[in-house]
Design an enzyme around this catalytic site. Sequence first.
Site, PDB file in Angstrom:
ATOM      1  N   ARG A  58       0.819  -1.206   0.000  1.00 47.91           N
ATOM      2  CA  ARG A  58       0.000   0.000   0.000  1.00 47.91           C
ATOM      3  C   ARG A  58       0.863   1.271   0.000  1.00 47.91           C
ATOM      4  NH1 ARG A  58      -5.279   0.893   0.599  1.00 47.91           N
ATOM      5  NH2 ARG A  58      -5.749  -1.280   1.008  1.00 47.91           N
ATOM      6  N   HIS A 104     -15.191  -4.842 -15.454  1.00 49.88           N
ATOM      7  CA  HIS A 104     -16.094  -5.028 -14.310  1.00 49.88           C
ATOM      8  C   HIS A 104     -17.118  -6.106 -14.682  1.00 49.88           C
ATOM      9  CE1 HIS A 104     -18.070  -3.947 -10.584  1.00 49.88           C
ATOM     10  NE2 HIS A 104     -19.219  -4.005 -11.231  1.00 49.88           N
TER      11      HIS A 104
END
Length: 191
Positions: A58, A104
């Site tokens: 991250r 998606h």
Amino acid sequence: MKKIIIFASGSGTNAENIIKYFQNKKNAVVTHVFSNKLGAKVLKRAHDLKVKALHFDRESFYDTNEVLHILKDANPDLIVLAGFLWIFPKKIIDAFPDKVINIHPALLPKYGGKGMYGSRVHEAIIQNGEKESGITIHYVNENYDEGAVIFQAKTEIKESFTPEDLAKAIHNLEYKHFPPVIEKVLGLESK
């Protein structure tokens, strides 16, 4: 030759499909696969297919610009999100305008947004009694699943469908359409 970089968080079946598709072409190549999950199967799939596989955390993605610097050095023609679950940083999107796309597993704008991925999408669609679903390939902006739509393909949902049945139908659409749409976005003729 056009260069493609793939970001993925999971098993990497779409990434593998894209890599293999372009291994048979002379107009583009997948140069790197990036994953935010150290144990993601996509890293092994990439390694097995002789594509550079990189894990990042991250901090290197959002804070230190390490991933951005690697991307700039690699200079991809297109960044493809194939089952990548983190929101893409605006600084990377700005560095590669109109060069970051996502797939998606639903017909956006329905069933998109934070938390709507994988089986969660299919379960919601079945639970709501939808008659059709599909895939959406779209440009990435700073919001989940809100970038401009490039392509959609639909599939009928039979009354007997379970979320697993729908997932299988969606995967078939992804495997069939994602590589040629990538080729088209790159401005290449499919041969």
